[in-house]
Design a protein around this motif. Sequence first.
Motif, mmCIF file in Angstrom:
data_model
loop_
_atom_site.group_PDB
_atom_site.id
_atom_site.type_symbol
_atom_site.label_atom_id
_atom_site.label_comp_id
_atom_site.label_asym_id
_atom_site.label_seq_id
_atom_site.Cartn_x
_atom_site.Cartn_y
_atom_site.Cartn_z
ATOM 1 N N ALA A 1 0.834 -1.206 0.000
ATOM 2 C CA ALA A 1 0.000 0.000 0.000
ATOM 3 C C ALA A 1 0.870 1.257 0.000
ATOM 4 O O ALA A 1 0.574 2.223 -0.714
ATOM 5 C CB ALA A 1 -0.922 -0.007 1.216
ATOM 6 N N GLY A 2 1.949 1.254 0.760
ATOM 7 C CA GLY A 2 2.860 2.396 0.793
ATOM 8 C C GLY A 2 3.519 2.648 -0.550
ATOM 9 O O GLY A 2 3.617 3.798 -1.002
ATOM 10 N N VAL A 3 3.963 1.581 -1.204
ATOM 11 C CA VAL A 3 4.595 1.723 -2.515
ATOM 12 C C VAL A 3 3.597 2.249 -3.536
ATOM 13 O O VAL A 3 3.919 3.140 -4.338
ATOM 14 C CB VAL A 3 5.203 0.364 -2.975
ATOM 15 C CG1 VAL A 3 5.645 0.429 -4.419
ATOM 16 C CG2 VAL A 3 6.363 -0.009 -2.076
ATOM 17 N N VAL A 4 2.382 1.731 -3.511
ATOM 18 C CA VAL A 4 1.344 2.203 -4.451
ATOM 19 C C VAL A 4 1.064 3.687 -4.237
ATOM 20 O O VAL A 4 0.955 4.457 -5.196
ATOM 21 C CB VAL A 4 0.054 1.362 -4.293
ATOM 22 C CG1 VAL A 4 -1.117 2.004 -5.024
ATOM 23 C CG2 VAL A 4 0.291 -0.053 -4.817
ATOM 24 N N LEU A 5 0.970 4.115 -2.984
ATOM 25 C CA LEU A 5 0.720 5.527 -2.699
ATOM 26 C C LEU A 5 1.883 6.405 -3.147
ATOM 27 O O LEU A 5 1.670 7.504 -3.677
ATOM 28 C CB LEU A 5 0.445 5.722 -1.208
ATOM 29 C CG LEU A 5 -0.896 5.201 -0.720
ATOM 30 C CD1 LEU A 5 -0.981 5.291 0.807
ATOM 31 C CD2 LEU A 5 -2.028 5.988 -1.352
ATOM 32 N N LEU A 6 3.109 5.939 -2.948
ATOM 33 C CA LEU A 6 4.276 6.708 -3.401
ATOM 34 C C LEU A 6 4.293 6.861 -4.913
ATOM 35 O O LEU A 6 4.542 7.951 -5.437
ATOM 36 C CB LEU A 6 5.565 6.028 -2.933
ATOM 37 C CG LEU A 6 5.917 6.221 -1.464
ATOM 38 C CD1 LEU A 6 7.104 5.355 -1.081
ATOM 39 C CD2 LEU A 6 6.224 7.675 -1.179
ATOM 40 N N VAL A 7 4.029 5.777 -5.623
ATOM 41 C CA VAL A 7 4.011 5.832 -7.089
ATOM 42 C C VAL A 7 2.897 6.751 -7.579
ATOM 43 O O VAL A 7 3.094 7.566 -8.480
ATOM 44 C CB VAL A 7 3.865 4.407 -7.682
ATOM 45 C CG1 VAL A 7 3.615 4.455 -9.177
ATOM 46 C CG2 VAL A 7 5.118 3.595 -7.390
ATOM 47 N N ALA A 8 1.724 6.654 -6.969
ATOM 48 C CA ALA A 8 0.616 7.523 -7.362
ATOM 49 C C ALA A 8 0.964 8.987 -7.108
ATOM 50 O O ALA A 8 0.668 9.862 -7.934
ATOM 51 C CB ALA A 8 -0.647 7.138 -6.593
ATOM 52 N N THR B 1 2.420 14.300 -9.170
ATOM 53 C CA THR B 1 3.340 15.428 -9.105
ATOM 54 C C THR B 1 3.898 15.759 -10.483
ATOM 55 O O THR B 1 3.967 16.923 -10.877
ATOM 56 C CB THR B 1 4.494 15.115 -8.133
ATOM 57 O OG1 THR B 1 3.935 14.833 -6.850
ATOM 58 C CG2 THR B 1 5.457 16.278 -8.018
ATOM 59 N N ARG B 2 4.286 14.732 -11.226
ATOM 60 C CA ARG B 2 4.806 14.955 -12.581
ATOM 61 C C ARG B 2 3.740 15.553 -13.496
ATOM 62 O O ARG B 2 4.028 16.436 -14.297
ATOM 63 C CB ARG B 2 5.322 13.650 -13.177
ATOM 64 C CG ARG B 2 6.559 13.136 -12.477
ATOM 65 C CD ARG B 2 7.021 11.845 -13.083
ATOM 66 N NE ARG B 2 8.249 12.117 -13.816
ATOM 67 C CZ ARG B 2 8.842 11.264 -14.614
ATOM 68 N NH1 ARG B 2 8.313 10.078 -14.811
ATOM 69 N NH2 ARG B 2 9.966 11.581 -15.220
ATOM 70 N N ALA B 3 2.506 15.079 -13.362
ATOM 71 C CA ALA B 3 1.425 15.594 -14.204
ATOM 72 C C ALA B 3 1.170 17.068 -13.911
ATOM 73 O O ALA B 3 0.986 17.873 -14.828
ATOM 74 C CB ALA B 3 0.153 14.777 -13.977
ATOM 75 N N VAL B 4 1.181 17.444 -12.639
ATOM 76 C CA VAL B 4 0.946 18.837 -12.270
ATOM 77 C C VAL B 4 2.085 19.717 -12.763
ATOM 78 O O VAL B 4 1.863 20.808 -13.283
ATOM 79 C CB VAL B 4 0.771 18.962 -10.732
ATOM 80 C CG1 VAL B 4 0.825 20.412 -10.290
ATOM 81 C CG2 VAL B 4 -0.535 18.323 -10.312
#
Length: 55
Positions: free
Chosen positions: A31-38, A43-46
Amino acid sequence: MYKVPGSGVAVGTGIGSLAATGAGVAWWVVAGVVLLVAGLILTRAVRRRRAAGSE
């Protein structure tokens, strides 16, 4: 409910089961890894949107 021998903590009771069995640790890591990737993707999209808008 099953109790781990010697622990006095019933499996499936939240924090106690996490400490007693270790089975829940993998779920939290995933869950932590998924949240970090998301977060990185958002951030990149913004940043791309702001860079494209400022030109």
